[in-house]
Design a protein around this motif. Sequence first.
Motif, mmCIF file in Angstrom:
data_model
loop_
_atom_site.group_PDB
_atom_site.id
_atom_site.type_symbol
_atom_site.label_atom_id
_atom_site.label_comp_id
_atom_site.label_asym_id
_atom_site.label_seq_id
_atom_site.Cartn_x
_atom_site.Cartn_y
_atom_site.Cartn_z
ATOM 1 N N TYR A 216 -11.167 18.073 -13.314
ATOM 2 C CA TYR A 216 -10.053 17.488 -12.577
ATOM 3 C C TYR A 216 -9.362 16.461 -13.477
ATOM 4 N N VAL A 217 -8.116 16.716 -13.827
ATOM 5 C CA VAL A 217 -7.336 15.731 -14.583
ATOM 6 C C VAL A 217 -6.774 14.735 -13.581
ATOM 7 N N LEU A 218 -7.180 13.478 -13.695
ATOM 8 C CA LEU A 218 -6.775 12.447 -12.737
ATOM 9 C C LEU A 218 -5.546 11.673 -13.188
ATOM 10 N N SER A 219 -5.275 11.680 -14.479
ATOM 11 C CA SER A 219 -4.109 10.955 -14.985
ATOM 12 C C SER A 219 -2.846 11.777 -14.786
ATOM 13 N N TYR B 287 -1.725 12.902 -9.946
ATOM 14 C CA TYR B 287 -1.283 12.277 -8.698
ATOM 15 C C TYR B 287 -1.699 13.089 -7.472
ATOM 16 N N LYS B 288 -1.979 14.376 -7.674
ATOM 17 C CA LYS B 288 -2.401 15.217 -6.546
ATOM 18 C C LYS B 288 -3.780 14.812 -6.027
ATOM 19 N N TYR B 289 -4.568 14.121 -6.859
ATOM 20 C CA TYR B 289 -5.891 13.639 -6.443
ATOM 21 C C TYR B 289 -5.871 12.154 -6.098
ATOM 22 N N LEU B 290 -4.703 11.527 -6.255
ATOM 23 C CA LEU B 290 -4.556 10.110 -5.950
ATOM 24 C C LEU B 290 -4.285 9.948 -4.459
ATOM 25 N N SER B 291 -5.159 9.246 -3.767
ATOM 26 C CA SER B 291 -5.027 9.075 -2.315
ATOM 27 C C SER B 291 -4.327 7.778 -1.945
ATOM 28 N N GLU B 292 -4.466 6.761 -2.793
ATOM 29 C CA GLU B 292 -3.899 5.450 -2.452
ATOM 30 C C GLU B 292 -3.638 4.653 -3.713
ATOM 31 N N PHE C 155 -8.882 7.573 -6.109
ATOM 32 C CA PHE C 155 -8.836 9.018 -6.293
ATOM 33 C C PHE C 155 -9.949 9.696 -5.496
ATOM 34 N N HIS C 156 -9.676 10.916 -5.046
ATOM 35 C CA HIS C 156 -10.700 11.758 -4.431
ATOM 36 C C HIS C 156 -10.623 13.146 -5.055
ATOM 37 N N ALA C 157 -11.748 13.614 -5.614
ATOM 38 C CA ALA C 157 -11.790 14.958 -6.214
ATOM 39 C C ALA C 157 -13.239 15.419 -6.313
ATOM 40 N N GLY C 158 -13.521 16.654 -5.954
ATOM 41 C CA GLY C 158 -14.847 17.244 -6.129
ATOM 42 C C GLY C 158 -15.973 16.493 -5.462
ATOM 43 N N GLY C 159 -15.706 15.869 -4.322
ATOM 44 C CA GLY C 159 -16.748 15.115 -3.632
ATOM 45 C C GLY C 159 -17.016 13.753 -4.250
ATOM 46 N N VAL C 160 -16.109 13.286 -5.110
ATOM 47 C CA VAL C 160 -16.274 12.005 -5.799
ATOM 48 C C VAL C 160 -15.085 11.102 -5.462
ATOM 49 N N VAL D 288 0.842 -1.191 0.000
ATOM 50 C CA VAL D 288 0.000 0.000 0.000
ATOM 51 C C VAL D 288 0.884 1.249 0.000
ATOM 52 N N TYR D 289 0.539 2.192 -0.878
ATOM 53 C CA TYR D 289 1.266 3.458 -0.998
ATOM 54 C C TYR D 289 0.278 4.607 -0.854
ATOM 55 N N GLY D 290 0.754 5.713 -0.290
ATOM 56 C CA GLY D 290 -0.095 6.884 -0.116
ATOM 57 C C GLY D 290 0.591 8.146 -0.590
#
Length: 662
Positions: free
Chosen positions: A83-86, A99-104, A115-120, A12-14
Motif C-alpha cells: 500500500y503506497v500511503l504517500s 490519499y485513498k488510504y488517508l481517513s483524516e 491512515f487505514h490500510a490492510g487492517g493497520v 479536521v478534514y476527511g
Amino acid sequence: MEEEGGMSRKWVYGKQDWKTYERGQENCYLMTNGLGGFSSMTMTGSVARNDHAFFMACVKAPNNRYNMVHRLAEKLEAGGREYVLSSQEFADGSREEGYKYLSEFSYQDTPVWRFHAGGVEIVKEAALKNGENTAALRYKIMNRSRDKVRFTVTPFYQFAPKGSQPEVDQRFVRKGGRIESNGLCLAMETDGEVEDIPETTETYYYSYDACDGRRESGSARACHRISISVDGGSYAVLSVVYSMSNECAEKSGESPREKAEKIIEELKTYRMGLEYLAGFQDENARTLSKSAEQFVARRESTGGRTILAGFPFFEDWGRDTMIALPGVCISTRRYEEAESILRTFAAYERKGLMPNLFPEGKNDPMYNTVDAALLFINCVWLYYEASAKREFVQEMYPVMERIIENYKAGTEYGIRMDRDALITAGRGMDQVTWMDVRVGDILPTPRHGKPVEINAYWYNALRIMGECSRLLGKKKEEYDVLAERVKSSFAEAFWMEEKHCLKDVISGSKADEQIRCNQIWAVSMPFTMLDEGRERQVVDTVFEKLYTPYGLRTLDPGDSEFQPYYGGEVLKRDLAYHQGTVWTYPLGAYYLAYLKVNGYSEDAKMYVREQLEVMESAIREGCIGQLPEIYDGENPVSSKGCFAQAWSVGEVLRVYENLEKA
C-alpha cells in the motif's frame, strides 16, 4: 463567541475533502521555527510547489533557507500487498495516490494524518522545534491484522537553496547518523532500521507553480530508507528526528522516540501559551493569534526580531512589518517582540526613512518606501496605548522627530512636504507605496505625486507627535499647527463630492479619480481628517465598489483597467496585482472604519461579527489556520499569492481585538 479559557479550533478534514487528487492539494499546513525555517506540505502529504518541504531549514536567520527534506515516500507491506500511503504528482504524469488510504487530516498545533490500510492504522504527526533547525516525525502503528507488517519511509532530499533544486552532479552520502551533500550536514536519529539504497532521483510536477507561470518541475534524491516491522496484533512507534547545525547535532541521552515526543509536546505547549497570552475569546481569533507568531523570526544581521511578510515567498520588509506589527505583536500582547522589532528599525533609520529591505551579508539596507517611517510612528503610539510604557516613547522620540523633519525638508525617492503641507513622493521608476509592482520599464500603478493613504499617515504621525510631545513634557505646538494645515489641504485636494469618496492620488493623471481601497486608511487611522459625514460616505463607497468578504478589491470593477483574474506568467500576474485583485489586509481597516463611523455601537459590533463568520472558511482554505495574501478580483474563491501573509493576519486580529474591548 467562546467563553474565556476556551481553545482555538481544531481543523479536521476527511475523505470528502480529497475526493480527487486535485482536491487533496487545495490545502496545506504551515509550521515555523522562529528562524525563518518552516515545514509545509499539502494535507495529503504531497509537495505541490518548489517551496514546499517537510523540512526547510534556515542556516542564517531569517532568509538563508535550504530545502533539506523535500518529501517523504511512505508504503505499507501487509497481507502480501503493498500500500503506497504517500501522495505525489510526478513530471511524467504519474502519481502516488496514498490519499485513498488517508481517513483524516487535522491541524491545531501540529499536522496529524490518519491512515487505514490492510487492517493497520497509522497515525503520523510532525513538529518543528522553536529556535532550532530541528524537525520531528512520529508514526504510531497499530497492527490489528494477524500478520506481521512492514512500514517504510524513504526521505527525498534536496540540500538546495529554497526555490531551487539539487545540482546535476550533487551527491548525497549517509555516514552513520549524518547525511551530507552540497557542503551541508543533516543529523538524523531514528529507532527504525536504516538501509542504504542506490541514489534515486524523483522529478515532480508542481501544479501550484505551473498555474502561476513559475518553474513547474523540480527534483529530489534518496539514498536510504527507514523501516519498522510490527507483529500481528501489536503496536509500535517509528520516530525520526532531523537536526542541522554547523557541527551537526550531537546525540543526547534521549532515545529518538523520547526526543520526537518532547519536540511535539513542546510545540503544543508553546502554542497554547501564545493563545493564553493573547486572551481572545473568539475561536477564530485564538487560531490567528497563534498563526501570527509564525511570522516573527530572529534576524541574525541585527541581533533583533523581525516579521517575515509571507510564506512561502516573502522575506522581511519594512512596510509589511509596520503594517503587520500592531496586530501580530500588540494585539497578541507580545510586547517584548514589538519593542525588539521597533528598536531594530530605529537603529537603521536614515534620512528620516526606514529600511524596506534589511541587509544580507555586506549589502546596505534599501529604503524605497514612503510609508514605513510614518507607520513606525503609528506603531510606537499603538504600542504606548497598549503598554503604557512612557519610557519607550521617550527612547523612540528622537527617531520620530528626525522622520518628521526629513519629510518636511525632503529626503530620498522624491519624498517631501509640498507648499500645501501634503506629502509628495516617487519619481522616475521608483515605486514607494505598497502598490509597488514594477515589471521592467512598466509601472502598473506608479502613484507618483500625493497618495491618499500616505497623507493620511502623515496627518496621523503629526498628531501623534503632538500627543507624544505633551506626554514627555516637551509641549511642541508646531506639530498640531502643521497638522491643521494638512487637514485643510487634504479635504480640499482629495474630496470628490460627485463620487462620495477620496481621490487615490494627486498626480494630474487619470489615476487620480480611480476608486481604490487606499482611501479607507483616511478613516481607520487613530487620528483622521474628514468630518463624520464624509467618513461615512467613504466607508459606504468602499463597501459598494470594493468590498468582498475576504478582502477589498484594489480597483473598482467598473474601471476600464480592472483585472478580474490573478494568475499566469509574471507579467500577467503583476499587471493584475493591484488592478482589481482582492487583498485581505485592507479588510481590517474597512471593519475598523465601519465600527468607527457607527460609534462602536453594539449593533455595529454584531454586524461585523456576523460578517467575520465567513472568515472561518478563509482560515480553513489554502494554508490551514492562516490568512492569505490575495484572491481574484472578480470572484474571490481560492487564496492566491502567499498562502500565509503577516499583514492579513495582523489586521484581521485588530478587528477581533476591537470587537472584544469593553
